[in-house]
Design a protein around this motif. Structure first.
Motif, PDB file in Angstrom:
ATOM      1  N   VAL A 286       0.834  -1.201   0.000  1.00  0.00           N
ATOM      2  CA  VAL A 286       0.000   0.000   0.000  1.00  0.00           C
ATOM      3  C   VAL A 286       0.870   1.253   0.000  1.00  0.00           C
ATOM      4  O   VAL A 286       0.570   2.240  -0.683  1.00  0.00           O
ATOM      5  CB  VAL A 286      -0.952  -0.009   1.207  1.00  0.00           C
ATOM      6  CG1 VAL A 286      -1.757   1.287   1.277  1.00  0.00           C
ATOM      7  CG2 VAL A 286      -1.900  -1.200   1.134  1.00  0.00           C
ATOM      8  N   SER A 287       1.956   1.237   0.761  1.00  0.00           N
ATOM      9  CA  SER A 287       2.843   2.402   0.834  1.00  0.00           C
ATOM     10  C   SER A 287       3.470   2.698  -0.524  1.00  0.00           C
ATOM     11  O   SER A 287       3.577   3.861  -0.939  1.00  0.00           O
ATOM     12  CB  SER A 287       3.932   2.180   1.881  1.00  0.00           C
ATOM     13  OG  SER A 287       3.374   2.000   3.173  1.00  0.00           O
ATOM     14  N   VAL A 288       3.906   1.658  -1.213  1.00  0.00           N
ATOM     15  CA  VAL A 288       4.488   1.858  -2.545  1.00  0.00           C
ATOM     16  C   VAL A 288       3.445   2.420  -3.500  1.00  0.00           C
ATOM     17  O   VAL A 288       3.729   3.347  -4.285  1.00  0.00           O
ATOM     18  CB  VAL A 288       5.070   0.532  -3.079  1.00  0.00           C
ATOM     19  CG1 VAL A 288       5.428   0.665  -4.557  1.00  0.00           C
ATOM     20  CG2 VAL A 288       6.293   0.133  -2.269  1.00  0.00           C
ATOM     21  N   LEU A 289       2.217   1.903  -3.440  1.00  0.00           N
ATOM     22  CA  LEU A 289       1.154   2.395  -4.309  1.00  0.00           C
ATOM     23  C   LEU A 289       0.861   3.875  -4.041  1.00  0.00           C
ATOM     24  O   LEU A 289       0.774   4.685  -4.974  1.00  0.00           O
ATOM     25  CB  LEU A 289      -0.112   1.568  -4.111  1.00  0.00           C
ATOM     26  CG  LEU A 289      -1.354   2.029  -4.888  1.00  0.00           C
ATOM     27  CD1 LEU A 289      -1.087   1.995  -6.392  1.00  0.00           C
ATOM     28  CD2 LEU A 289      -2.558   1.171  -4.521  1.00  0.00           C
ATOM     29  N   VAL A 290       0.718   4.229  -2.768  1.00  0.00           N
ATOM     30  CA  VAL A 290       0.447   5.622  -2.414  1.00  0.00           C
ATOM     31  C   VAL A 290       1.595   6.521  -2.855  1.00  0.00           C
ATOM     32  O   VAL A 290       1.377   7.613  -3.412  1.00  0.00           O
ATOM     33  CB  VAL A 290       0.209   5.754  -0.893  1.00  0.00           C
ATOM     34  CG1 VAL A 290       0.152   7.224  -0.481  1.00  0.00           C
ATOM     35  CG2 VAL A 290      -1.076   5.053  -0.494  1.00  0.00           C
ATOM     36  N   THR A 291       2.822   6.070  -2.637  1.00  0.00           N
ATOM     37  CA  THR A 291       3.983   6.877  -2.996  1.00  0.00           C
ATOM     38  C   THR A 291       4.087   7.064  -4.512  1.00  0.00           C
ATOM     39  O   THR A 291       4.424   8.156  -4.995  1.00  0.00           O
ATOM     40  CB  THR A 291       5.265   6.228  -2.462  1.00  0.00           C
ATOM     41  OG1 THR A 291       5.168   6.082  -1.038  1.00  0.00           O
ATOM     42  CG2 THR A 291       6.482   7.077  -2.778  1.00  0.00           C
ATOM     43  N   VAL A 292       3.798   6.011  -5.267  1.00  0.00           N
ATOM     44  CA  VAL A 292       3.838   6.120  -6.730  1.00  0.00           C
ATOM     45  C   VAL A 292       2.791   7.122  -7.218  1.00  0.00           C
ATOM     46  O   VAL A 292       3.082   7.996  -8.052  1.00  0.00           O
ATOM     47  CB  VAL A 292       3.625   4.741  -7.380  1.00  0.00           C
ATOM     48  CG1 VAL A 292       3.377   4.873  -8.878  1.00  0.00           C
ATOM     49  CG2 VAL A 292       4.828   3.842  -7.128  1.00  0.00           C
ATOM     50  N   LEU A 293       1.566   7.013  -6.699  1.00  0.00           N
ATOM     51  CA  LEU A 293       0.512   7.956  -7.100  1.00  0.00           C
ATOM     52  C   LEU A 293       0.869   9.382  -6.697  1.00  0.00           C
ATOM     53  O   LEU A 293       0.662  10.330  -7.460  1.00  0.00           O
ATOM     54  CB  LEU A 293      -0.817   7.544  -6.471  1.00  0.00           C
ATOM     55  CG  LEU A 293      -1.410   6.215  -6.961  1.00  0.00           C
ATOM     56  CD1 LEU A 293      -2.678   5.888  -6.179  1.00  0.00           C
ATOM     57  CD2 LEU A 293      -1.699   6.268  -8.445  1.00  0.00           C
ATOM     58  N   PHE A 294       1.411   9.523  -5.484  1.00  0.00           N
ATOM     59  CA  PHE A 294       1.812  10.842  -4.999  1.00  0.00           C
ATOM     60  C   PHE A 294       2.912  11.426  -5.885  1.00  0.00           C
ATOM     61  O   PHE A 294       2.866  12.608  -6.257  1.00  0.00           O
ATOM     62  CB  PHE A 294       2.289  10.723  -3.554  1.00  0.00           C
ATOM     63  CG  PHE A 294       2.769  12.004  -2.959  1.00  0.00           C
ATOM     64  CD1 PHE A 294       1.879  12.934  -2.451  1.00  0.00           C
ATOM     65  CD2 PHE A 294       4.126  12.293  -2.890  1.00  0.00           C
ATOM     66  CE1 PHE A 294       2.315  14.123  -1.884  1.00  0.00           C
ATOM     67  CE2 PHE A 294       4.577  13.475  -2.335  1.00  0.00           C
ATOM     68  CZ  PHE A 294       3.671  14.386  -1.823  1.00  0.00           C
ATOM     69  N   THR A 295       3.894  10.610  -6.240  1.00  0.00           N
ATOM     70  CA  THR A 295       5.005  11.082  -7.067  1.00  0.00           C
ATOM     71  C   THR A 295       4.530  11.465  -8.462  1.00  0.00           C
ATOM     72  O   THR A 295       4.960  12.489  -9.020  1.00  0.00           O
ATOM     73  CB  THR A 295       6.084   9.997  -7.158  1.00  0.00           C
ATOM     74  OG1 THR A 295       6.520   9.639  -5.841  1.00  0.00           O
ATOM     75  CG2 THR A 295       7.276  10.488  -7.966  1.00  0.00           C
ATOM     76  N   ILE A 296       3.643  10.666  -9.032  1.00  0.00           N
ATOM     77  CA  ILE A 296       3.119  10.998 -10.363  1.00  0.00           C
ATOM     78  C   ILE A 296       2.375  12.328 -10.322  1.00  0.00           C
ATOM     79  O   ILE A 296       2.550  13.185 -11.203  1.00  0.00           O
ATOM     80  CB  ILE A 296       2.193   9.873 -10.863  1.00  0.00           C
ATOM     81  CG1 ILE A 296       3.012   8.607 -11.144  1.00  0.00           C
ATOM     82  CG2 ILE A 296       1.437  10.307 -12.113  1.00  0.00           C
ATOM     83  CD1 ILE A 296       2.171   7.405 -11.522  1.00  0.00           C
TER      84      ILE A 296
END
Length: 396
Positions: A286-296
């Motif tokens: 979940v953390s990786v998913l949130v971070t990827v969306l946040f970074t995009i």
């Protein structure tokens, strides 16, 4: 056959007949006349009233979609306090980093300007002048480190109170709920900054230790053969994986210190406990998913300003026959920093609410925290009209 009915407090003549709906202009739930203006000028209605009073996230174990939904819903429930805090803190940080960036780039820009003014310069001389003296390089490096520290502090100061606000919005979703965001920031900022510094030290060590060990054979032998290069690559890969692992294990430290009132070391220990065993893999995903969306999202918002800055830079160079290079670089730098500020200020609540919801999900799954949250929600619902608010307890 007519079977009239009477709503509480109404006369019998006002009730609708069988086969008819509610009278025109009357809320079907019998609560508020449809179209009644609200303090924002928007009409009332069952759907809007329901949306306004839904919590940030359900008080039960959450799905991934509900965690991401909480990250978006924070803007509906607490838009003003979270955006004001985020804009104020990142605004100050952007001004400071802008000054430091200017100090760091000034020597290099001066050398470049001098080169552009000379009519004839050799290729070797240009390279030396552009990079300047060792002192200029050191000044640039120091300004870069200082800039990183300022942004680290600003992020910690913003994320801690926003995490607390997000958890509170799960038990008191009323848009009129009192939110003293500045008091929360003053109370949580010192602990949050220390926790962020400790976390980054752990991340740096996780990366450096395997990388240095992998580079030792190359350093000691001075021979870049297949074995030493392979060991270096393995060390770098292990360091990268170790960094991601440490990050995933400590990612809940900020919500933990914000909600449970812990110190820096205790917050890190609490995060390690919450992400232990099988839980660490779900938290990691979940953390990786949130971070990827946040970074995009960050890249999209800041990229707009970067594109505008690049166009302005090229326009200045072409209009001045490449003589106003300093002005072009200045415009490009300002546009880039403005884009970074807007992106951070707008999207910090997204990240804070997502990780706060993830923290709550872990506790509700493993500590039955949803029972305590539900009790707090009932207390706040009973005292909300009188300004009362329950307090979320820490772990026991």
């Amino acid at each position: 056959m007519s079977t009239g009915w009477t709503a509480p407090g109404a006369t019998g003549a006002e009730g609708p007949q069988e086969g008819q709906g509610a009278p025109v202009g009357q809320d079907p739930l019998g609560a508020v006349p449809a179209g009644t203006p609200r303090p924002g000028g928007r009409p009332a209605g069952p759907a809007r009233e329901l949306a306004l009073h839904l919590p940030l996230f359900p008080l039960r174990p959450l799905g991934v979609g509900e965690i991401l939904g909480a990250a978006v819903r924070i803007y509906r429930l607490r838009a003003r306090p979270v955006l004001v805090l985020s804009a104020a803190v990142f605004g100050v940080a952007t001004i400071l980093t802008g000054l430091l960036t200017g100090v760091g780039l000034a020597p290099m820009v001066g050398d470049l300007r001098a080169i552009m003014q000379e009519s004839s310069t050799s290729a070797t001389g240009s390279s030396t002048d552009v990079f300047g003296s060792v002192g200029d390089v050191v000044l640039t490096a120091v300004s870069s480190v200082a800039t990183s520290l300022i942004m680290l502090v600003a992020t910690a100061v913003v994320l801690a109170p926003l995490s607390r606000i997000a958890i509170d919005a799960a038990t008191d979703p009323s848009p009129d709920a009192p939110v003293d965001v500045w008091a929360a920031a003053r109370r949580l900022a010192p602990t949050a900054v220390l926790t962020a510094l400790l976390t980054n030290v752990l991340l740096v060590l996780a990366m450096l230790v395997p990388a240095v060990l992998g580079a030792l054979p190359l350093i000691l032998t001075g021979s870049a053969d297949a074995v030493t290069v392979s060991l270096l690559i393995v060390g770098l890969v292990i360091g990268l994986l170790a960094t991601v692992y440490v990050w995933a294990r400590t990612v809940l430290s900020v919500p933990a210190l914000a909600v449970e009132g812990l110190g820096p070391v205790a917050a890190l220990r609490r995060s390690l406990h919450l992400t232990s065993g099988r839980r660490q893999w779900r938290v990691l995903g979940v953390s990786v998913l949130v971070t990827v969306l946040f970074t995009i999202a960050i890249q999209v918002v800041s990229g707009v300003f970067g594109t505008i800055g690049t166009i302005a830079y090229l326009a200045v160079l072409l209009a001045s026959s490449f003589e106003a290079i300093v002005l072009g670089i200045t415009l490009l730098t300002i546009a880039t920093m403005l884009g970074s500020f807007v992106a951070q200020a707008l999207l910090a609540p997204f990240g804070a609410a997502a990780f706060a919801a993830l923290y709550a999900d872990v506790r509700m799954r493993d500590e039955a925290w949803d029972v305590e949250l539900a009790r707090t929600a009932r207390e706040r619902a009973g005292l909300g009209e009188h300004g009362g608010a329950g307090q979320l307890g820490g772990h026991r």
